[in-house]
Write a protein that holds these residues in place. Structure first.
Motif, PDB file in Angstrom:
ATOM      1  N   UNK A   1       5.050  10.054  10.062  1.00 36.93           N
ATOM      2  CA  UNK A   1       5.929   9.860  10.532  1.00 36.93           C
ATOM      3  C   UNK A   1       6.915   9.132   9.827  1.00 36.93           C
ATOM      4  N   UNK A   2       7.766   9.425   9.742  1.00 37.81           N
ATOM      5  CA  UNK A   2       9.057   8.139   9.266  1.00 37.81           C
ATOM      6  C   UNK A   2       9.997   6.972   9.567  1.00 37.81           C
ATOM      7  N   UNK A   3       9.718   6.385   9.084  1.00 38.45           N
ATOM      8  CA  UNK A   3      10.327   4.694   9.529  1.00 38.45           C
ATOM      9  C   UNK A   3      11.663   4.679   8.047  1.00 38.45           C
ATOM     10  N   UNK A  34       8.040  -6.155  -3.338  1.00 41.50           N
ATOM     11  CA  UNK A  34       6.801  -5.835  -4.424  1.00 41.50           C
ATOM     12  C   UNK A  34       6.742  -4.160  -5.070  1.00 41.50           C
ATOM     13  N   UNK A  35       7.631  -3.634  -4.097  1.00 44.05           N
ATOM     14  CA  UNK A  35       7.666  -2.127  -4.549  1.00 44.05           C
ATOM     15  C   UNK A  35       8.808  -1.849  -5.020  1.00 44.05           C
ATOM     16  N   UNK A  36       9.317  -1.900  -7.087  1.00 43.17           N
ATOM     17  CA  UNK A  36      10.552  -1.642  -7.739  1.00 43.17           C
ATOM     18  C   UNK A  36      10.587  -0.709  -7.106  1.00 43.17           C
ATOM     19  N   UNK A  37       9.689   0.669  -6.362  1.00 40.05           N
ATOM     20  CA  UNK A  37      10.486   2.202  -6.500  1.00 40.05           C
ATOM     21  C   UNK A  37      11.104   2.101  -4.767  1.00 40.05           C
ATOM     22  N   UNK A  42       5.196  -3.372   6.358  1.00 40.88           N
ATOM     23  CA  UNK A  42       5.365  -3.801   7.296  1.00 40.88           C
ATOM     24  C   UNK A  42       5.045  -5.338   6.950  1.00 40.88           C
ATOM     25  N   UNK A  43       6.313  -5.957   7.849  1.00 43.71           N
ATOM     26  CA  UNK A  43       5.946  -7.403   7.306  1.00 43.71           C
ATOM     27  C   UNK A  43       5.616  -8.471   8.718  1.00 43.71           C
ATOM     28  N   UNK A  44       4.602  -8.837   8.852  1.00 43.10           N
ATOM     29  CA  UNK A  44       3.094  -9.589   9.616  1.00 43.10           C
ATOM     30  C   UNK A  44       3.172 -10.934   8.960  1.00 43.10           C
ATOM     31  N   UNK A  49       3.084  -5.424   4.195  1.00 43.54           N
ATOM     32  CA  UNK A  49       1.623  -4.435   3.776  1.00 43.54           C
ATOM     33  C   UNK A  49       2.834  -3.586   4.148  1.00 43.54           C
ATOM     34  N   UNK A  50       2.336  -2.818   2.594  1.00 45.07           N
ATOM     35  CA  UNK A  50       2.806  -1.780   2.186  1.00 45.07           C
ATOM     36  C   UNK A  50       2.296  -0.316   3.315  1.00 45.07           C
ATOM     37  N   UNK A  51       3.325   0.584   3.687  1.00 42.18           N
ATOM     38  CA  UNK A  51       2.998   0.832   4.415  1.00 42.18           C
ATOM     39  C   UNK A  51       2.191   2.723   3.871  1.00 42.18           C
ATOM     40  N   UNK A  52       1.197   3.302   4.447  1.00 41.14           N
ATOM     41  CA  UNK A  52       0.518   4.422   4.225  1.00 41.14           C
ATOM     42  C   UNK A  52      -0.264   4.906   4.957  1.00 41.14           C
ATOM     43  N   UNK A  53      -0.446   6.225   5.009  1.00 40.05           N
ATOM     44  CA  UNK A  53      -1.388   6.800   5.626  1.00 40.05           C
ATOM     45  C   UNK A  53      -2.165   6.294   6.807  1.00 40.05           C
TER      46      UNK A  53
END
Length: 80
Positions: A1-3, A34-37, A42-44, A49-53
């Protein structure tokens, strides 16, 4: 999915103090500071929490509750 940053999603969240308790929780999709890219997270509960598969992320509360029922068998404990 695309967020996209700003989306509201629903996730399963396990209580860190009681591991056998899981809830459906509303969360926001944000740019991960926290991700320079420029990845998304998800902010909870004041945590990113980095979105991953491997993360169960749902676009609607109904979709999340149906999955919760399937995996955990009781929606009554879910929080939204």
């Amino acid at each position: 999915m695309h967020y996209q940053a700003g989306d509201i999603v629903y996730v399963f969240y396990r209580n860190p103090h009681t591991q056998n308790v899981a809830n459906v929780q509303e969360a926001a999709v944000v740019k991960n500071p926290e991700d320079p890219n420029g990845g998304l997270a998800v902010f909870l509960y004041e945590t990113y929490y980095p979105i991953s598969d491997e993360m169960a992320v749902f676009q609607s509360a109904e979709e999340a509750e149906n999955a919760y029922q399937y995996y955990f068998g009781d929606v009554s404990g879910g929080e939204i």
